[in-house]
Design a protein around this motif. Structure first.
Motif, PDB file in Angstrom:
ATOM      1  N   TYR A 297      72.025  44.089  50.845  1.00 54.78           N
ATOM      2  CA  TYR A 297      73.199  44.786  51.424  1.00 54.78           C
ATOM      3  C   TYR A 297      74.474  44.783  51.053  1.00 54.78           C
ATOM      4  O   TYR A 297      74.709  43.924  50.387  1.00 54.78           O
ATOM      5  CB  TYR A 297      73.109  44.172  52.856  1.00 54.78           C
ATOM      6  N   PRO A 388      71.114  42.362  60.053  1.00 59.38           N
ATOM      7  CA  PRO A 388      69.826  42.910  59.643  1.00 59.38           C
ATOM      8  C   PRO A 388      69.091  41.743  58.581  1.00 59.38           C
ATOM      9  O   PRO A 388      67.775  41.836  58.621  1.00 59.38           O
ATOM     10  CB  PRO A 388      69.455  44.389  59.373  1.00 59.38           C
ATOM     11  N   ARG A 396      63.134  44.245  52.076  1.00 64.89           N
ATOM     12  CA  ARG A 396      64.072  45.255  51.767  1.00 64.89           C
ATOM     13  C   ARG A 396      64.155  45.090  50.315  1.00 64.89           C
ATOM     14  O   ARG A 396      64.142  46.471  49.538  1.00 64.89           O
ATOM     15  CB  ARG A 396      65.550  44.994  52.157  1.00 64.89           C
ATOM     16  N   GLN A 452      62.623  46.770  58.673  1.00 61.55           N
ATOM     17  CA  GLN A 452      62.872  47.684  59.956  1.00 61.55           C
ATOM     18  C   GLN A 452      63.971  47.279  60.411  1.00 61.55           C
ATOM     19  O   GLN A 452      64.486  48.047  61.361  1.00 61.55           O
ATOM     20  CB  GLN A 452      61.275  47.476  60.833  1.00 61.55           C
ATOM     21  N   THR A 454      67.801  47.169  61.475  1.00 61.64           N
ATOM     22  CA  THR A 454      69.235  47.702  61.135  1.00 61.64           C
ATOM     23  C   THR A 454      70.225  47.310  61.668  1.00 61.64           C
ATOM     24  O   THR A 454      70.294  46.349  62.421  1.00 61.64           O
ATOM     25  CB  THR A 454      68.957  49.378  61.348  1.00 61.64           C
ATOM     26  N   PRO A 458      69.133  45.114  64.919  1.00 58.57           N
ATOM     27  CA  PRO A 458      68.916  44.142  63.826  1.00 58.57           C
ATOM     28  C   PRO A 458      67.549  43.098  64.083  1.00 58.57           C
ATOM     29  O   PRO A 458      67.213  42.662  62.895  1.00 58.57           O
ATOM     30  CB  PRO A 458      70.208  43.271  63.774  1.00 58.57           C
TER      31      PRO A 458
END
Length: 502
Positions: A297, A388, A396, A452, A454, A458
């Motif tokens: 991220y 998240p 991810r 999933q 976000t 989160p």
């Protein structure tokens, strides 16, 4: 995905032996980074007992993995799950990602040892209140972990900030000889109780006053016991190169492996500098053992510190004790609503946590692509509106960065989460699919696995994971946790780091 057939991978079993669980017709990614092969896996007595040609094994329970990948369970090398494994031992944020092992106590923050009669200051407050810091020794904490029987395996690090709060009267100064000896004694007890190593967070106020000689004196205790030194370095902003050198120098003098926590170049002034930092890491790796972890991220998360509020980057509030209604909102919007600047808003929200959008995507991808980077979530499970990454980091990497962006192959993504991590932390017979290894396994659909969670929502479980097994028992099936839990406390082993020079 290229599929090859396994070569001579069947374990000899007694003719009377019946396999407990067979994972049938799976595409096996064994953690080595090599191409997948189709096979059956046989599991009994918590271990992998057979790897055989597809559709050839029989057992009491059959998991049809046709069209699915089976990989070693993922090892989250960077967590703050110290209290979570006790209070919420089902560990859903991790199990639903395919994580079967967590390493706690990172960034100098650990729940034990704790004999101090004071309120835990930030950043220790990220993992608990004074009532939670109740384990006088690491041995006491280990006993509590074993009693809670979490759903995942647990390895622990002992935090520098925790040691300092217990031993150093004035945290704004370096430790004196007596205080240093007290910290060394506490750390030695913890290593004897099975800790994997020592962690620091020189970035934080609790440890900022410590010089590198204090760190080295403690790292030597970890080294003597066969442990590692993990470092949330002093500065990930303008002084990142000097901070990296400080961490590496500590490891070199103490003669133990250094693992860099959540490697990044933070703040707009430093975007693009990962070309410089990774080159330096490669240079130092020629003469000493170095590892690093990262999360996928462009935002990080920690305590809300007005000193790091610059009015440039976006900052989102993850919790606020005086203003819980502000969780999930941007600091800039709160400041506007209150008619103050962002630094003043941060002071009013304190004590609080925040998500800092402090990185650039090309830096994140560069660090993730570096072949020595392990994956760690760095999630904060007690934030009311967490980053998240707590629920989404590993899917991810597999979905967004491997499948969609093709940053690396799926086999390589799995290696970063399994064998690489197990070898750096000395976790024997973990992180790989091979006969006689512990059956920590994840079975997922490579076409659909996806995070999933976000920043807006989160707490969302990933999709595409069908089964998770921990120590040979099904821990999660189609998103539903098993009522029984089979995680183990993973003690440090003296014979460490296969294939990693020290």
């Amino acid at each position: 995905m290229t599929i090859v057939q396994p070569i001579s991978t069947t374990t000899a079993l007694p003719q009377t032996h019946t396999i407990d669980i067979v994972i049938r017709n799976a595409e096996v990614l064994d953690g080595s980074g090599t191409a997948a092969y189709r096979a059956d896996l046989g599991i009994s007595d918590q271990k992998i007992v057979a790897i055989a040609p597809a559709l050839s094994l029989q057992g009491y329970e059959i998991l049809d993995a046709s069209g699915l990948v089976v990989a070693p369970g993922f090892i989250d090398v960077h967590t703050h799950d110290d209290r979570e494994v006790l209070d919420a031992p089902n560990m859903l944020p991790k199990l639903t990602q395919g994580v079967t092992t967590v390493i706690t106590g990172n960034c100098g923050i650990s729940l034990s040892p704790w004999a101090a009669d004071r309120t835990p200051p930030a950043p220790l407050s990220l993992i608990g209140t004074q009532a939670d810091f109740r384990y006088a020794s690491v041995q006491d904490y280990v006993k509590a972990v074993k009693q809670s029987q979490p759903a995942v395996n647990v390895g622990i690090l002992i935090g520098h900030s925790t040691l300092r709060v217990n031993a150093v009267a004035d945290l704004q100064t370096g430790a004196n000889a007596e205080e240093l000896q007290r910290m060394q004694d506490l750390l030695a007890e913890g290593m004897h109780a099975g800790a994997l190593g020592f962690s620091s967070g020189l970035f934080y106020q609790t440890s900022k006053a410590a010089d590198n000689q204090e760190v080295i004196a403690l790292a030597k205790i970890s080294a003597a016991a066969g442990g590692v030194y993990t470092s949330h370095i002093r500065d990930e902003y303008n002084g990142v190169m000097q901070a990296l050198a400080e961490a590496f120098d500590a490891g070199a003098e103490a003669k133990l492996p250094v693992i860099l926590s959540h490697h990044k170049c933070a703040g707009p002034a430093n975007w693009g500098r990962t070309t410089e930092t990774l080159a330096y890491i490669s240079e130092r790796k020629r003469s000493q053992a170095i590892g690093l972890d990262a999360y996928p991220y462009t935002a990080g998360s920690t305590v809300l510190d007005p000193d790091y509020v610059d009015g440039v980057i976006r900052i989102m509030i993850s919790f606020s004790e005086p203003h819980p209604e502000m969780q999930g909102r941007d600091l800039a919007d709160i400041a506007t609503e209150w008619g103050v600047d962002q630094k003043e808003a941060a002071r009013r929200l304190h004590p609080a946590g925040a998500v800092y959008f402090q990185m650039r995507e090309d830096d994140v991808e560069r660090v993730l692509s570096y072949p020595h980077t392990m994956i760690g979530s760095d999630g904060l499970p007690h934030d009311s509106h967490p980053h998240p990454r707590l629920w989404g980091a590993f899917p991810r990497v597999l979905g967004h960065y491997s499948r969609d962006k093709k940053l690396f192959t799926l086999a390589e993504a799995v290696r970063r989460m399994t064998t690489l991590s197990a070898d750096h932390f000395g976790l024997k017979q973990r992180g790989r699919i091979a006969p006689d290894c512990w059956a920590d396994l994840v079975i997922f659909d490579p076409a659909t696995i996806s995070d999933q969670a976000t920043f807006a929502s989160p707490k969302q479980a990933a999709t595409g994971i069908h089964w998770v097994l921990v120590n040979g028992a099904i821990a999660l099936e189609k998103g539903v946790p098993s009522p029984s839990r089979h995680g183990q406390f993973l003690e440090r082993r003296q014979e460490r780091f296969p294939g990693i020079p020290v």
